[in-house]
Design an enzyme around this catalytic site. Structure first.
Site, PDB file in Angstrom:
ATOM      1  N   LYS A  69       5.692   6.682   1.416  1.00 25.32           N
ATOM      2  CA  LYS A  69       5.350   8.043   0.962  1.00 25.32           C
ATOM      3  C   LYS A  69       5.652   9.105   2.011  1.00 25.32           C
ATOM      4  O   LYS A  69       5.886  10.255   1.670  1.00 25.32           O
ATOM      5  CB  LYS A  69       3.871   8.124   0.578  1.00 25.32           C
ATOM      6  CG  LYS A  69       3.558   7.505  -0.768  1.00 25.32           C
ATOM      7  CD  LYS A  69       2.109   7.717  -1.140  1.00 25.32           C
ATOM      8  CE  LYS A  69       1.864   7.250  -2.557  1.00 25.32           C
ATOM      9  NZ  LYS A  69       0.497   7.453  -3.014  1.00 25.32           N
ATOM     10  N   ASP A 105      -0.214  12.741  -7.048  1.00 25.05           N
ATOM     11  CA  ASP A 105      -1.535  12.104  -6.836  1.00 25.05           C
ATOM     12  C   ASP A 105      -2.637  13.170  -6.825  1.00 25.05           C
ATOM     13  O   ASP A 105      -3.720  12.955  -7.381  1.00 25.05           O
ATOM     14  CB  ASP A 105      -1.576  11.368  -5.485  1.00 25.05           C
ATOM     15  CG  ASP A 105      -0.863  10.023  -5.543  1.00 25.05           C
ATOM     16  OD1 ASP A 105      -0.767   9.438  -6.640  1.00 25.05           O
ATOM     17  OD2 ASP A 105      -0.391   9.559  -4.480  1.00 25.05           O
TER      18      ASP A 105
HETATM   19  P1  NAP Z   1      -4.104   3.614   3.057  1.00 20.54           P
HETATM   20  O1  NAP Z   1      -3.247   4.770   3.421  1.00 20.54           O
HETATM   21  O2  NAP Z   1      -3.821   2.255   3.595  1.00 20.54           O
HETATM   22  O3  NAP Z   1      -5.605   4.036   3.488  1.00 20.54           O
HETATM   23  C1  NAP Z   1      -6.685   3.165   3.336  1.00 20.54           C
HETATM   24  C2  NAP Z   1      -7.942   3.778   3.975  1.00 20.54           C
HETATM   25  O4  NAP Z   1      -9.004   2.857   3.769  1.00 20.54           O
HETATM   26  C3  NAP Z   1      -7.822   3.998   5.482  1.00 20.54           C
HETATM   27  O5  NAP Z   1      -8.548   5.151   5.843  1.00 20.54           O
HETATM   28  C4  NAP Z   1      -8.514   2.730   6.023  1.00 20.54           C
HETATM   29  O6  NAP Z   1      -9.039   2.856   7.312  1.00 20.54           O
HETATM   30  C5  NAP Z   1      -9.646   2.603   5.018  1.00 20.54           C
HETATM   31  N1  NAP Z   1     -10.247   1.279   5.046  1.00 20.54           N
HETATM   32  C6  NAP Z   1      -9.638   0.097   4.754  1.00 20.54           C
HETATM   33  N2  NAP Z   1     -10.535  -0.907   4.883  1.00 20.54           N
HETATM   34  C7  NAP Z   1     -11.724  -0.325   5.278  1.00 20.54           C
HETATM   35  C8  NAP Z   1     -13.012  -0.826   5.559  1.00 20.54           C
HETATM   36  N3  NAP Z   1     -13.291  -2.140   5.473  1.00 20.54           N
HETATM   37  N4  NAP Z   1     -13.989   0.038   5.917  1.00 20.54           N
HETATM   38  C9  NAP Z   1     -13.715   1.368   5.992  1.00 20.54           C
HETATM   39  N5  NAP Z   1     -12.504   1.909   5.734  1.00 20.54           N
HETATM   40  C10 NAP Z   1     -11.527   1.061   5.370  1.00 20.54           C
HETATM   41  O7  NAP Z   1      -4.190   3.402   1.479  1.00 20.54           O
HETATM   42  P2  NAP Z   1      -4.158   4.538   0.361  1.00 20.54           P
HETATM   43  O8  NAP Z   1      -2.821   4.707  -0.174  1.00 20.54           O
HETATM   44  O9  NAP Z   1      -4.885   5.718   0.905  1.00 20.54           O
HETATM   45  O10 NAP Z   1      -5.028   3.834  -0.803  1.00 20.54           O
HETATM   46  C11 NAP Z   1      -6.433   3.663  -0.687  1.00 20.54           C
HETATM   47  C12 NAP Z   1      -6.975   3.090  -1.990  1.00 20.54           C
HETATM   48  O11 NAP Z   1      -6.810   4.051  -3.045  1.00 20.54           O
HETATM   49  C13 NAP Z   1      -6.246   1.815  -2.463  1.00 20.54           C
HETATM   50  O12 NAP Z   1      -7.201   0.925  -2.984  1.00 20.54           O
HETATM   51  C14 NAP Z   1      -5.334   2.309  -3.555  1.00 20.54           C
HETATM   52  O13 NAP Z   1      -5.091   1.323  -4.550  1.00 20.54           O
HETATM   53  C15 NAP Z   1      -6.158   3.442  -4.142  1.00 20.54           C
HETATM   54  N6  NAP Z   1      -5.308   4.446  -4.779  1.00 20.54           N
HETATM   55  C16 NAP Z   1      -5.512   4.705  -6.088  1.00 20.54           C
HETATM   56  C17 NAP Z   1      -4.733   5.652  -6.721  1.00 20.54           C
HETATM   57  C18 NAP Z   1      -4.988   5.923  -8.182  1.00 20.54           C
HETATM   58  O14 NAP Z   1      -4.109   6.498  -8.838  1.00 20.54           O
HETATM   59  N7  NAP Z   1      -6.141   5.570  -8.704  1.00 20.54           N
HETATM   60  C19 NAP Z   1      -3.738   6.347  -6.031  1.00 20.54           C
HETATM   61  C20 NAP Z   1      -3.551   6.081  -4.681  1.00 20.54           C
HETATM   62  C21 NAP Z   1      -4.358   5.114  -4.054  1.00 20.54           C
HETATM   63  P3  NAP Z   1      -8.202   2.287   8.595  1.00 20.54           P
HETATM   64  O15 NAP Z   1      -7.060   3.248   8.785  1.00 20.54           O
HETATM   65  O16 NAP Z   1      -9.214   2.315   9.673  1.00 20.54           O
HETATM   66  O17 NAP Z   1      -7.725   0.915   8.217  1.00 20.54           O
END
Ligand code: NAP
Length: 282
Positions: A69, A105
């Site tokens: 992205k 998004d």
């Molecule tokens: P990302 O960039 O990898 O970010 C994930 C975030 O979660 C980071 O801040 C990470 O912290 C945190 N995290 C992971 N494990 C954790 C834990 N055990 N405790 C606390 N924080 C934790 O991923 P993303 O793209 O933002 O996506 C995040 C979620 O949103 C995913 O599940 C994705 O499927 C969902 N999502 C949904 C949609 C939708 O359309 N519904 C769209 C986009 C994303 P660290 O950096 O410290 O690891």
């Protein structure tokens, strides 16, 4: 016209996007296809050659997901204001001969959220706080869309520097933003002022279905709406805990469908019926 669409990402094994976009093509009576393009994080050549296929018109448009992205941005000619503000692209298309990146998004999240919120919660968005948990890619889109529509927003993440960086990215909204420690005491001190809690971490996502980002044992605020971006499983632990505490809540399938529908509208000029898209992934 034959619409050749697709998704760039890595991994892509469980993507629901083909089902959603094929349902959109069908329900709008359009010809075309939606393909998955697995692009390894290091494979810049493949990324470039896929973008060249959009430039040449062989592909109509592409969605982009983790981990590309941000790294597609230098390869594009232009960004929409939303993509520029967020610093991430999930939709690529040709506009006036320019390879352009947008981010659906953010409006996708907001459109789905608005379906659930009461008129009163929406009206009070500039007096109460929204709490965003997580500071990754999706959190930036959520944070931007909330701040841009007038919410006071606070972010909490296990890495405090990441939360601080996220706020620093949006100086324009400075007076309405804050960050707090990802600690039960810090969250507890804020709960009485919260009207919205958004999980933008991957905590609770399959196979980690028994975890929740909300601190164990901490009571939920009395009048908050809980929105979990995670949509796999459809009912996450956070969602179930919030419902059991009597709070209104939603998971992220509606946002997924909405961001897809907005990308589809950009590529085809057609508005797909949301019900048909939801039905395709239920
Ligand atoms: P990302 O960039 O990898 O970010 C994930 C975030 O979660 C980071 O801040 C990470 O912290 C945190 N995290 C992971 N494990 C954790 C834990 N055990 N405790 C606390 N924080 C934790 O991923 P993303 O793209 O933002 O996506 C995040 C979620 O949103 C995913 O599940 C994705 O499927 C969902 N999502 C949904 C949609 C939708 O359309 N519904 C769209 C986009 C994303 P660290 O950096 O410290 O690891």
């Amino acid at each position: 016209m034959n619409f050749q669409l697709g998704l760039i990402g890595y991994p892509l094994g469980h993507s629901l996007s083909p089902k959603i976009h094929k349902a959109a093509l069908r329900s709008c009576g359009l010809e075309g296809d939606y393909s998955l393009f697995l692009v390894h994080p290091e494979n810049h050549q493949r990324l470039k050659s896929l973008l060249a296929r959009v430039r040449s018109g062989e592909l109509t448009g592409l969605n982009v997901t983790i981990p590309h992205k941000q790294n597609v941005i230098p390869l594009l000619d232009e960004l929409t204001p939303t993509a520029k503000a967020i610093g991430a692209v999930n939709t690529i298309f040709i506009q006036k001969d320019k390879l352009t990146g947008d981010n659906t998004d953010a409006p996708g999240f907001l459109a789905d959220l608005r379906r659930f919120l009461t008129a009163e919660t929406w009206r009070n968005r500039n007096t109460n706080w929204a709490l965003v948990i997580g500071a990754g890619g999706a959190a930036r889109a959520v944070f931007y869309s909330l701040a841009n529509s007038g919410w006071k927003v606070t972010v909490t993440a296990r890495c405090p520097e990441q939360a601080q960086d996220l706020i620093a990215q949006f100086p324009i909204f400075d007076d309405r933003l804050s960050n707090i420690k990802y600690h039960p005491n810090a969250i507890c001190s804020l709960t009485s002022d919260l009207s919205l809690i958004v999980n933008a971490t991957s905590v609770g996502m399959s196979p980690d279905i028994h975890s929740s980002p909300w601190p164990d044992g901490l009571a939920f605020p009395e009048n908050a709406f809980v929105y979990d971006l995670v949509y796999n499983p459809r009912k996450t632990k956070l969602f179930k805990d919030a419902c059991n505490a009597g709070l209104p809540a939603a998971t992220g399938l509606g946002m997924l469908v909405e961001q897809a529908a907005l990308s589809f509208e950009i590529w085809t000029g057609h508005t797909p019926p949301r019900d048909a898209l939801i039905a395709a992934v239920h």
